[in-house]
Design a protein around this motif. Structure first.
Motif, PDB file in Angstrom:
ATOM      1  N   ALA A 108       1.372  -0.329  11.012  1.00 24.84           N
ATOM      2  CA  ALA A 108       2.212  -0.955   9.979  1.00 24.84           C
ATOM      3  C   ALA A 108       2.512   0.034   8.853  1.00 24.84           C
ATOM      4  CB  ALA A 108       1.515  -2.194   9.421  1.00 24.84           C
ATOM      5  N   LEU A 109       1.531   0.847   8.484  1.00 23.81           N
ATOM      6  CA  LEU A 109       1.742   1.849   7.440  1.00 23.81           C
ATOM      7  C   LEU A 109       2.777   2.882   7.881  1.00 23.81           C
ATOM      8  CD1 LEU A 109      -1.977   2.464   6.351  1.00 23.81           C
ATOM      9  CD2 LEU A 109      -0.198   1.396   4.941  1.00 23.81           C
ATOM     10  N   LYS A 110       2.665   3.347   9.104  1.00 22.51           N
ATOM     11  CA  LYS A 110       3.596   4.355   9.624  1.00 22.51           C
ATOM     12  C   LYS A 110       5.023   3.829   9.669  1.00 22.51           C
ATOM     13  CE  LYS A 110       1.978   6.487  13.381  1.00 22.51           C
ATOM     14  NZ  LYS A 110       1.175   6.648  14.639  1.00 22.51           N
ATOM     15  N   SER A 111       5.199   2.610  10.150  1.00 22.82           N
ATOM     16  CA  SER A 111       6.553   2.049  10.230  1.00 22.82           C
ATOM     17  C   SER A 111       7.120   1.771   8.838  1.00 22.82           C
ATOM     18  CB  SER A 111       6.561   0.769  11.079  1.00 22.82           C
ATOM     19  OG  SER A 111       5.753  -0.230  10.491  1.00 22.82           O
ATOM     20  N   THR A 112       6.243   1.399   7.897  1.00 24.38           N
ATOM     21  CA  THR A 112       6.706   1.136   6.531  1.00 24.38           C
ATOM     22  C   THR A 112       7.159   2.421   5.847  1.00 24.38           C
ATOM     23  OG1 THR A 112       5.180  -0.734   6.350  1.00 24.38           O
ATOM     24  CG2 THR A 112       6.077   0.139   4.298  1.00 24.38           C
ATOM     25  N   ILE A 113       6.466   3.512   6.078  1.00 22.97           N
ATOM     26  CA  ILE A 113       6.893   4.806   5.517  1.00 22.97           C
ATOM     27  C   ILE A 113       8.302   5.141   5.997  1.00 22.97           C
ATOM     28  CG2 ILE A 113       6.478   7.304   5.604  1.00 22.97           C
ATOM     29  CD1 ILE A 113       3.443   6.626   5.648  1.00 22.97           C
TER      30      ILE A 113
ATOM     31  N   LEU B 217       0.818  -1.211   0.000  1.00 21.85           N
ATOM     32  CA  LEU B 217       0.000   0.000   0.000  1.00 21.85           C
ATOM     33  C   LEU B 217       0.853   1.263   0.000  1.00 21.85           C
ATOM     34  CD1 LEU B 217      -2.755  -1.094   2.546  1.00 21.85           C
ATOM     35  CD2 LEU B 217      -3.167  -0.466   0.152  1.00 21.85           C
ATOM     36  N   VAL B 218       1.901   1.273   0.803  1.00 20.12           N
ATOM     37  CA  VAL B 218       2.778   2.448   0.879  1.00 20.12           C
ATOM     38  C   VAL B 218       3.466   2.678  -0.452  1.00 20.12           C
ATOM     39  CG1 VAL B 218       4.911   3.349   1.906  1.00 20.12           C
ATOM     40  CG2 VAL B 218       3.099   2.416   3.373  1.00 20.12           C
ATOM     41  N   TRP B 219       3.976   1.611  -1.053  1.00 20.25           N
ATOM     42  CA  TRP B 219       4.624   1.793  -2.357  1.00 20.25           C
ATOM     43  C   TRP B 219       3.615   2.247  -3.406  1.00 20.25           C
ATOM     44  CZ3 TRP B 219       4.035  -0.751  -7.137  1.00 20.25           C
ATOM     45  CH2 TRP B 219       4.953  -0.336  -8.113  1.00 20.25           C
ATOM     46  N   GLY B 220       2.466   1.585  -3.470  1.00 20.84           N
ATOM     47  CA  GLY B 220       1.467   1.919  -4.481  1.00 20.84           C
ATOM     48  C   GLY B 220       0.907   3.316  -4.315  1.00 20.84           C
TER      49      GLY B 220
ATOM     50  N   ILE C 218      -3.892   5.082 -10.637  1.00 24.46           N
ATOM     51  CA  ILE C 218      -4.335   3.808 -10.059  1.00 24.46           C
ATOM     52  C   ILE C 218      -3.812   3.619  -8.638  1.00 24.46           C
ATOM     53  CG2 ILE C 218      -4.813   2.508 -12.166  1.00 24.46           C
ATOM     54  CD1 ILE C 218      -1.943   1.431 -12.015  1.00 24.46           C
ATOM     55  N   ALA C 219      -3.302   4.688  -8.034  1.00 22.02           N
ATOM     56  CA  ALA C 219      -2.884   4.589  -6.631  1.00 22.02           C
ATOM     57  C   ALA C 219      -4.102   4.302  -5.764  1.00 22.02           C
ATOM     58  CB  ALA C 219      -2.249   5.901  -6.189  1.00 22.02           C
ATOM     59  N   PRO C 220      -3.940   3.538  -4.672  1.00 20.31           N
ATOM     60  CA  PRO C 220      -5.066   3.373  -3.750  1.00 20.31           C
ATOM     61  C   PRO C 220      -5.453   4.743  -3.203  1.00 20.31           C
ATOM     62  CG  PRO C 220      -3.032   2.452  -2.822  1.00 20.31           C
ATOM     63  CD  PRO C 220      -2.752   2.791  -4.247  1.00 20.31           C
ATOM     64  N   ASP C 221      -6.673   5.172  -3.479  1.00 18.87           N
ATOM     65  CA  ASP C 221      -7.105   6.522  -3.110  1.00 18.87           C
ATOM     66  C   ASP C 221      -7.546   6.585  -1.652  1.00 18.87           C
ATOM     67  OD1 ASP C 221      -7.899   9.228  -4.631  1.00 18.87           O
ATOM     68  OD2 ASP C 221      -9.410   8.809  -3.101  1.00 18.87           O
TER      69      ASP C 221
ATOM     70  N   VAL D  50      -1.461  -1.624  -8.021  1.00 18.74           N
ATOM     71  CA  VAL D  50      -0.778  -0.908  -9.108  1.00 18.74           C
ATOM     72  C   VAL D  50      -0.122  -1.834 -10.141  1.00 18.74           C
ATOM     73  CG1 VAL D  50       1.077   0.765  -9.627  1.00 18.74           C
ATOM     74  CG2 VAL D  50      -0.388   1.133  -7.659  1.00 18.74           C
ATOM     75  N   LEU D  51       0.356  -3.014  -9.718  1.00 20.47           N
ATOM     76  CA  LEU D  51       1.166  -3.864 -10.588  1.00 20.47           C
ATOM     77  C   LEU D  51       0.460  -4.342 -11.847  1.00 20.47           C
ATOM     78  CD1 LEU D  51       3.318  -6.171  -8.287  1.00 20.47           C
ATOM     79  CD2 LEU D  51       4.035  -4.188  -9.617  1.00 20.47           C
ATOM     80  N   HIS D  52      -0.864  -4.379 -11.853  1.00 17.41           N
ATOM     81  CA  HIS D  52      -1.568  -4.872 -13.042  1.00 17.41           C
ATOM     82  C   HIS D  52      -1.295  -3.999 -14.261  1.00 17.41           C
ATOM     83  CE1 HIS D  52      -4.194  -1.815 -11.376  1.00 17.41           C
ATOM     84  NE2 HIS D  52      -5.005  -1.861 -12.414  1.00 17.41           N
ATOM     85  N   PHE D  53      -0.878  -2.741 -14.036  1.00 20.18           N
ATOM     86  CA  PHE D  53      -0.537  -1.848 -15.148  1.00 20.18           C
ATOM     87  C   PHE D  53       0.652  -2.396 -15.942  1.00 20.18           C
ATOM     88  CE2 PHE D  53       1.531   1.764 -17.155  1.00 20.18           C
ATOM     89  CZ  PHE D  53       0.466   2.506 -17.660  1.00 20.18           C
TER      90      PHE D  53
END
Length: 477
Positions: free
Chosen positions: A272-277, A241-244, A254-257, A409-412
């Motif tokens: 988890a999102l905060k630590s991943t950033i 999610l963070v990368w996308g 196509i980013a998760p809005d 995003v990867l489906h692009f």
């Protein structure tokens, strides 16, 4: 040559259109080898000018070089290589079965180029989204005029240089300029228009196309949701999610809005999102702003729009869980996680197109599905769960241009898949074979035998034989 006035722009457009219209007729019979030659020349230029491409895109919004390689250069080169490999097969007439009622005839689908095409590309991926459609247009045997975005002038200038060095202008040309240039182009009777941008502008394009009954491919956007189950690998989901979301500083159609997460998993997901950033964009502990791997907002106008949306959400009760720092001097907008959002907030009323990720919660999956279905159909939809059943339910009970389970995003990048939206998020598909079809007229061709045919008993005068044949047709066919 840079165009400075409306009259110069008009003259250039008139000349280029007439030139390409005359040449398009000659290209109708172009063999696969000739089209592949053009694609190989394009590929060679890209491969030998990678540094120039990186510098131009970086100059427009400080996009990291590795990100440029992945999301701009590789996307185009993989599209070219895939098309070169399969074009001969795509171009072959496809024979279709003959029903008993057409006994004696043969039928097939013949793929012919539509003719003169217009490609209007956006600023967020200015190289990729200009040349990807061009690959399909050339593969189908068309000519094309590209109108790149004026918001990324360095990349637009590079595209103009690329096209001038690789193609004759009777095959491909670039017209630069502001909105007025696009308006003048849209007055021409193009055979096909390929537009990438917002739904609002897509409607303008469609209205203009209707004047000439030009066919269109509209790659639009919208609010692409990510639905998160409580049965999820939080570390894995957060990294995706963070990368996308934050690649290209969130400026991805196509980013998760926004995220819909099960209430019981909300806190764990946010943590988890905060630590991943931090892991991705602040590994040295010097702050995200010092990261060489984080892009910037394209301009101050767009930055101010995002800032206003964030402030509106906070004023209406939303909570910034992480981020929120803005530096106007650098067009810097920190990766931002925000919770407590409601539908009244601007963040939830239009596509964000920036590095703000709203978190909403749901109690039962039906709530999440109903919320998505109440709103315009998104360009993409993402579902995260260890349960295949959960992912299947989300995808089956919602409508979106594309969908991905346990990633985003990867489906692009999957050249075998069609890419595009549905209704508000777009019309038509692109990439690979589907891009070739978008720029082709699928002509129905039927070859009938000479002499007695299955249809001749139905010619007038309608006697007893014709009546019996019709009765049989109605009963058995």
């Amino acid at each position: 040559m840079t165009i400075h006035t409306i009259s110069e722009t008009q003259h250039t457009i008139d000349r280029l259109f007439d030139l390409q219209q005359a040449h398009a007729v000659k290209l109708r019979k172009s063999p696969a080898t000739a089209r592949i030659n053009l694609l190989k020349r394009l590929l060679e230029w890209i491969m030998t000018h990678q540094e120039d491409i990186r510098k131009a895109i970086h100059a427009d919004f400080k996009k990291p070089y590795t990100e440029i390689d992945i999301s701009e250069i590789f996307v185009v080169t993989s599209e070219i290589n895939h098309t070169i490999k399969h074009l001969s097969s795509w171009m072959k007439p496809k024979k279709v079965p003959t029903p008993l009622t057409m006994l004696g005839s043969t039928s097939y689908v013949h793929y012919e180029p539509k003719g003169v095409c217009l490609i209007i590309s956006p600023w967020n991926y200015p190289f990729n989204l200009a040349l990807g459609p061009l690959v399909s247009a050339l593969a189908a045997g068309n000519t094309a005029i590209i109108k790149p975005s004026e918001m990324t002038p360095h990349t637009s200038a590079l595209l103009r240089r690329l096209v001038a060095e690789v193609f004759d202008e009777q095959v491909v040309a670039v017209v630069e300029g502001e909105v007025e240039a696009a308006q003048l182009l849209l007055q021409k009777p193009f055979d096909h228009i390929f537009f990438t941008g917002s739904p609002a502008v897509g409607k303008i394009i469609m209205r203009a196309a209707a004047e000439h009954l030009s066919s269109v491919t509209l790659e639009l956007g919208g609010k692409s949701p990510a639905v998160i189950d409580q049965r999820v690998d939080f570390k894995d989901a957060a990294s995706k999610l963070v990368w996308g979301k934050f690649v290209n500083c969130g400026q991805t159609c196509i980013a998760p809005d926004y995220v819909l997460v099960h209430a019981s998993a909300k806190k764990e997901l946010i943590d988890a999102l905060k630590s991943t950033i931090e892991v991705m964009y602040n590994p040295a502990g010097k702050g995200v702003q010092a990261s060489p791997d984080y892009a910037r907002i394209v301009n101050t106008k767009h930055l101010n729009r995002l800032s206003s949306m964030l402030q509106d959400a906070v004023d209406k009760g939303a909570v910034i869980e992480s981020g929120g720092v803005i530096d106007v001097a650098e067009n810097y907008f920190e990766p931002t996680i925000i919770s407590g959002v409601t539908e009244e907030m601007e963040l939830m009323q239009e596509e964000i197109f920036g590095p703000i990720l709203p978190i909403m919660e749901y109690q039962a999956l039906d709530e999440a599905v109903d919320y998505i279905n109440k709103h315009p159909k998104p360009l993409a939809l993402y579902s995260f769960s260890k349960s295949d059943d959960f992912n299947k339910q989300v995808i089956a009970h919602t409508s979106s241009g594309g969908a991905v389970a346990n990633d985003c995003v990867l489906h692009f990048l999957q050249t075998e898949l069609p890419f595009g939206g549905v209704n508000n998020s777009g019309i038509g598909k692109a990439h690979g074979y589907y891009g070739f079809l978008a720029f082709s007229n699928e002509k129905a061709v039927m070859k009938q035998r000479i002499g007695l045919t299955a249809s001749k008993p139905l010619y007038p005068p309608y006697g007893a034989v014709a009546k019996k044949v019709v009765e049989s047709l109605l009963k058995w066919f």
